[in-house]
Design an enzyme around this catalytic site. Structure first.
Site, PDB file in Angstrom:
ATOM      1  N   LYS A 282       0.856  -1.183   0.000  1.00 41.58           N
ATOM      2  CA  LYS A 282       0.000   0.000   0.000  1.00 41.58           C
ATOM      3  C   LYS A 282       0.892   1.233   0.000  1.00 41.58           C
ATOM      4  O   LYS A 282       1.691   1.430   0.920  1.00 41.58           O
ATOM      5  CB  LYS A 282      -0.900  -0.009   1.235  1.00 41.58           C
ATOM      6  CG  LYS A 282      -1.716   1.266   1.365  1.00 41.58           C
ATOM      7  CD  LYS A 282      -2.758   1.150   2.450  1.00 41.58           C
ATOM      8  CE  LYS A 282      -3.516   2.448   2.603  1.00 41.58           C
ATOM      9  NZ  LYS A 282      -4.545   2.373   3.632  1.00 41.58           N
TER      10      LYS A 282
ATOM     11  N   LYS B 292      -2.208  -1.510  -3.887  1.00 40.62           N
ATOM     12  CA  LYS B 292      -3.039  -0.314  -3.829  1.00 40.62           C
ATOM     13  C   LYS B 292      -2.174   0.928  -3.896  1.00 40.62           C
ATOM     14  O   LYS B 292      -1.178   0.984  -3.179  1.00 40.62           O
ATOM     15  CB  LYS B 292      -3.798  -0.354  -2.503  1.00 40.62           C
ATOM     16  CG  LYS B 292      -4.670   0.824  -2.221  1.00 40.62           C
ATOM     17  CD  LYS B 292      -5.265   0.647  -0.871  1.00 40.62           C
ATOM     18  CE  LYS B 292      -6.039   1.909  -0.581  1.00 40.62           C
ATOM     19  NZ  LYS B 292      -6.178   2.187   0.797  1.00 40.62           N
TER      20      LYS B 292
END
Ligand code: PBG
Length: 339
Positions: A209, A263
């Site tokens: 992330k 992400k």
């Protein structure tokens, strides 16, 4: 020149090979398509608010609304009917319940737990994923606990995340998704789930992330954006790094994650491909709020055909190796795909 002088085709290349033959008709295109997108690939994130029959627009995400629990239940029914296998729930915690230490995250009666129970009761066959991170609950908008001098405290935060994951699992959540990026949290959560009668609860770790500007609209949606002091670069990854994503993924899998996530999505397709190839684990992409906004707002401005751009962006994740995609387009895409 096309072909050779005496009519015998040259070996290799054109014209023996005319790749356009494989593109000429819809049926042959369908036959040779390497990737496919289906409603079963999609996870639909929903933003939940207090109240009854309440809907609130989110200005940076036109077309997406925050929903009270009863309307989230209705959305869950729709998702099930469309063949969407899983929802992701994010609470917009009332401002007065946000505190420096985010205690509301541990309240079994908090908004997200009530939403989980209501949806599980009405639509038991749909999966529910909940974030494990404190940002919807802290008065400073960070995912973890802050020291007096403003540092994010890793190990202290992990202790709270363990309790948060257990509260979510108790409420009936099927997948806990640590999105906080603290070190060691997956192993700690897995141990606590095992030790407390939740051995079948899945962990999808936000493994790779990145500290991304593309989360802006999400922070408006959960109401943490205006509160956030500083940025998240001491815990979320540096967009400059790719090898590090593989280390994050390897650690999370070793600690007991069942699935991993990359992400944001489209700007990180290279990472997605590398993670899938290196890990072989179920790998998900999050097409984040800013990506949704880019497509939706550009389409509304007349830049391109919205539905085509939406489906093309989602198919790109499949081609890059995703097993599934978290996307705010899930309902609309599923409608188109099942039409
Ligand atoms: C919170 C969280 C974020 C997103 C999912 N969980 C934002 C952040 O880390 O600041 C972003 C999702 C999106 O932008 O759609 N930890």
């Amino acid at each position: 020149m096309i072909g050779s002088k005496n009519g015998s085709p040259a070996t290799g290349g054109f014209p023996q090979t005319r790749l356009r033959r494989l593109r000429r008709t819809p049926w042959v295109r369908a036959l040779v398509a390497e990737s496919r997108l289906a409603p079963a690939d999609l996870i639909w994130p929903l933003f939940v608010i207090e109240g009854k029959s309440e809907k609130e627009p989110i200005s940076s995400m036109p077309g997406v609304e925050r929903l009270s629990v009863d309307l989230a239940v209705a959305a869950a029914r729709e998702a099930r009917d469309l063949g969407i296998p899983c929802l992701a729930l994010f609470p917009n915690t009332p401002r007065e319940r946000r505190t420096p230490r985010g205690e509301e995250a541990l309240n079994p009666e908090n908004l997200v737990c009530r939403a989980v129970r209501a949806i599980k009761e009405a639509v038991p066959e749909i999966g529910i994923l909940c974030d494990v991170a404190l940002d919807p609950y802290t008065s400073h908008g960070h995912d973890g606990l802050l020291s007096e001098d403003g540092r994010i405290l890793n190990d202290e935060t992990v202790e709270v995340l363990i309790a948060q994951a257990l509260v979510e699992a108790e409420a009936g959540c099927d997948i806990v998704a640590p999105s906080d990026m603290m070190d060691g949290r997956v192993g700690a959560i897995r141990g606590a789930l095992e030790g407390n009668g939740h051995k079948d609860v899945l962990i999808m770790s936000y493994a790779a992330k990145y500290a991304s500007a593309f989360y802006g609209p999400f922070r408006e949606a959960v109401g943490s954006g205006g509160l956030l002091k500083g940025d998240k670069r001491t815990y979320q990854m540096d967009p400059a790094n790719g090898d590090e994503a593989l280390r994050e993924v390897a650690l999370d899998l070793a600690e007991g994650a069942d699935m991993v996530m990359v992400k944001p999505g489209l700007p990180y397709l290279d990472i997605l491909r590398r993670v899938k190839e290196a890990s072989g684990a179920p790998t998900f992409a999050y097409q984040v709020s800013g990506e949704y906004a880019m497509i939706e707002i550009a389409a509304r401005a007349g830049a391109f055909d919205r539905d085509k751009a939406m489906l093309e962006s989602l198919l790109a994740f499949k081609r890059a190796g995703a097993d599934g995609i978290l996307t705010y387009f899930a309902r609309d895409a599923a409608r188109l795909l099942s039409a």
